[in-house]
Design an enzyme around this catalytic site. Structure first.
Site, PDB file in Angstrom:
ATOM      1  N   HIS A 192      58.610  -9.589 -20.155  1.00 12.67           N
ATOM      2  CA  HIS A 192      59.719  -9.690 -21.117  1.00 12.67           C
ATOM      3  C   HIS A 192      59.399 -10.581 -22.313  1.00 12.67           C
ATOM      4  O   HIS A 192      60.076 -11.583 -22.566  1.00 12.67           O
ATOM      5  CB  HIS A 192      60.991 -10.162 -20.420  1.00 12.67           C
ATOM      6  CG  HIS A 192      61.559  -9.177 -19.452  1.00 12.67           C
ATOM      7  ND1 HIS A 192      62.855  -9.250 -18.992  1.00 12.67           N
ATOM      8  CD2 HIS A 192      61.015  -8.091 -18.848  1.00 12.67           C
ATOM      9  CE1 HIS A 192      63.077  -8.259 -18.153  1.00 12.67           C
ATOM     10  NE2 HIS A 192      61.962  -7.541 -18.044  1.00 12.67           N
ATOM     11  N   TYR A 298      75.183 -10.282 -27.645  1.00 15.44           N
ATOM     12  CA  TYR A 298      75.094  -8.957 -27.028  1.00 15.44           C
ATOM     13  C   TYR A 298      75.141  -8.998 -25.503  1.00 15.44           C
ATOM     14  O   TYR A 298      74.887  -7.998 -24.848  1.00 15.44           O
ATOM     15  CB  TYR A 298      73.875  -8.216 -27.590  1.00 15.44           C
ATOM     16  CG  TYR A 298      74.147  -7.860 -29.032  1.00 15.44           C
ATOM     17  CD1 TYR A 298      74.755  -6.660 -29.371  1.00 15.44           C
ATOM     18  CD2 TYR A 298      73.919  -8.774 -30.044  1.00 15.44           C
ATOM     19  CE1 TYR A 298      75.084  -6.364 -30.685  1.00 15.44           C
ATOM     20  CE2 TYR A 298      74.250  -8.496 -31.363  1.00 15.44           C
ATOM     21  CZ  TYR A 298      74.841  -7.283 -31.668  1.00 15.44           C
ATOM     22  OH  TYR A 298      75.200  -6.993 -32.966  1.00 15.44           O
ATOM     23  N   TYR A 309      67.262  -4.718  -9.508  1.00 16.70           N
ATOM     24  CA  TYR A 309      66.377  -3.720  -8.907  1.00 16.70           C
ATOM     25  C   TYR A 309      66.635  -3.588  -7.411  1.00 16.70           C
ATOM     26  O   TYR A 309      66.409  -2.530  -6.827  1.00 16.70           O
ATOM     27  CB  TYR A 309      64.914  -4.074  -9.183  1.00 16.70           C
ATOM     28  CG  TYR A 309      64.556  -4.021 -10.648  1.00 16.70           C
ATOM     29  CD1 TYR A 309      64.667  -2.835 -11.370  1.00 16.70           C
ATOM     30  CD2 TYR A 309      64.121  -5.163 -11.313  1.00 16.70           C
ATOM     31  CE1 TYR A 309      64.354  -2.784 -12.723  1.00 16.70           C
ATOM     32  CE2 TYR A 309      63.807  -5.117 -12.662  1.00 16.70           C
ATOM     33  CZ  TYR A 309      63.920  -3.923 -13.360  1.00 16.70           C
ATOM     34  OH  TYR A 309      63.625  -3.886 -14.698  1.00 16.70           O
TER      35      TYR A 309
END
Length: 413
Positions: A192, A298, A309
């Site tokens: 990331h 956001y 996951y």
């Protein structure tokens, strides 16, 4: 009086219906509809969603399917790139490409590939790191400046860094290299990084940074004293851009432009409005497309349309909260959106102002038809190629050029 074909009239009617359904309003702009001749079909996604979350508005996910008509041709003109990650056009029509391992190359539309260009600082290429996104200076023809994002080793881990340098006249090396920005704090992980970079209409650089994936660093996407999980807006020397939002907190980093992002790997400037658009990877479900507003939040990881996951919910399992922006569009199941571009050429008028996004796990290129900042149609291009599409850019010739993790460069025309 100009005669409109029955097909065009049907297309206008169908788009009008789609706008009403998707936007929840009674009108919709029909600029360039005759050129677009959009025919609507069922959504392109047919697999079940990973979650049972409800969208915030109709059309936020699984928009009507569209088909490019007339069609296009696509050819893999190079197959020997090594994990290409970013692509941008040069003024003469050639293409500048980063390779994840730390190499920069130039490609032609005829499929010729330069030797490796030297002079770049070393990268930490573990995991999702490496030499990432790039762009050229608006005055490249005069100053030959290029800018790129890379993962840089630091004490305590690695950071998303931004560098600039001058492409030598013989195109063999990059000279006068300077690292102008580092997204801190450093973290000992390899995921990331974000990694896209574009110039906005004011001549400032917009850079995307990821929140580094860890449960430890994830909350920093909401922390304005951290650069992780943000869009930052900086000058060419790396200093905070003039006019950046303050976020109302004294400890906020002055380079921050928007917050609450997970792993944003797509950035594009709308060719007409100059607005900033961004895509980011969600977890299991919840990939997002965002229309960026200065100072906006956001939501990650407080609100999301995805799950862990493992199948566990994230946080309080909420998708809406006051003070946090909704994505314009989201995908569930994920498509893993990466680099993206708006199409602005006249070669394929039906594509003008459409957004094209490289899809990794989805193994296709996403075409989104956008009206009034809402997605009203979606198409999948090159879905039969079985390639992980990493980035896409428009060439000077009006073609789209797309790179894949497997080393291909496609010309789509």
């Amino acid at each position: 009086m100009k005669t409109i074909s029955r097909f065009a009239l049907k297309s206008i009617l169908l788009l009008s219906i789609a706008c009403s359904l998707s936007l929840g309003v009674h009108s919709c702009k029909t600029d360039n509809i005759i050129a677009d001749t959009i025919a609507l079909g069922p959504p392109v996604e047919t697999e079940p969603a990973e979650t049972n979350y409800e969208p915030a508005f109709v059309g936020q996910t699984r928009a009507p399917g569209v088909t490019s008509s007339p069609g296009y041709t696509a050819t893999a003109i190079i197959s020997s790139l090594q994990n290409p990650w970013g692509i941008t056009g040069l003024p003469d029509g050639r293409l500048l490409i980063t390779e994840k391992g730390g190499t920069l190359r130039i490609a032609t539309s005829a499929g010729e590939l330069s030797p490796a260009i030297i002079g770049l600082p070393s990268v930490d290429a573990a995991g999702q790191g490496g030499l990432l996104g790039l762009c050229i200076d608006p005055d490249f023809s005069a100053n030959r400046l290029i800018y790129w994002v890379f993962s840089e080793s630091q004490a305590g881990g690695s950071v998303t860094a931004v560098a600039k340098g001058v492409l030598s006249l013989d195109e063999s090396k990059v000279e006068n290299v300077t690292v102008i920005y580092r997204a801190t704090p450093a973290f000992a992980g390899s995921l990331h990084y974000g990694g896209r970079i574009v110039f906005d209409r004011s001549g400032f650089l917009i850079v995307s940074t990821g929140e580094r994936s860890s449960l430890v660093t994830r909350p920093q996407a909401q922390d304005v004293s951290s650069s992780l999980g943000k869009l930052v807006r900086i000058a060419k020397d790396g200093s905070p851009a003039v006019g950046n939002p303050s976020f109302g907190q004294g400890n906020a980093k002055p380079e921050l432009y928007s917050i609450g992002h997970r792993n944003p790997q797509g950035l594009a400037i709308h060719p007409t409005t100059g607005d900033i658009w961004q895509s980011e990877h969600g977890p299991r479900g919840g990939d997002e497309l965002n229309h960026i507003t200065a100072g906006a939040n956001y939501g990650w990881p407080t609100i999301t349309y995805g799950i862990e996951y493992s199948g566990q919910s994230i946080g309080d399992a909420i998708q809406q909260k006051d003070g946090m922006e909704q994505p314009v569009y989201y995908w569930d199941p994920v498509v893993s959106p990466s680099g993206m571009t708006f199409y602005s050429h006249n070669h394929l008028p039906q594509w003008r102002n459409n957004l094209f996004i490289a899809s990794l796990s989805g193994q296709h290129i996403i075409r989104l038809v956008i009206r009034d900042n809402k997605v009203v149609g979606e198409e999948r291009l090159l879905a039969g190629e079985n390639q992980r599409f990493r980035d896409v850019a428009q060439g000077k010739d009006g073609a789209l050029y797309a790179i894949t993790d497997q080393g291909r460069l496609y010309r789509i025309y």
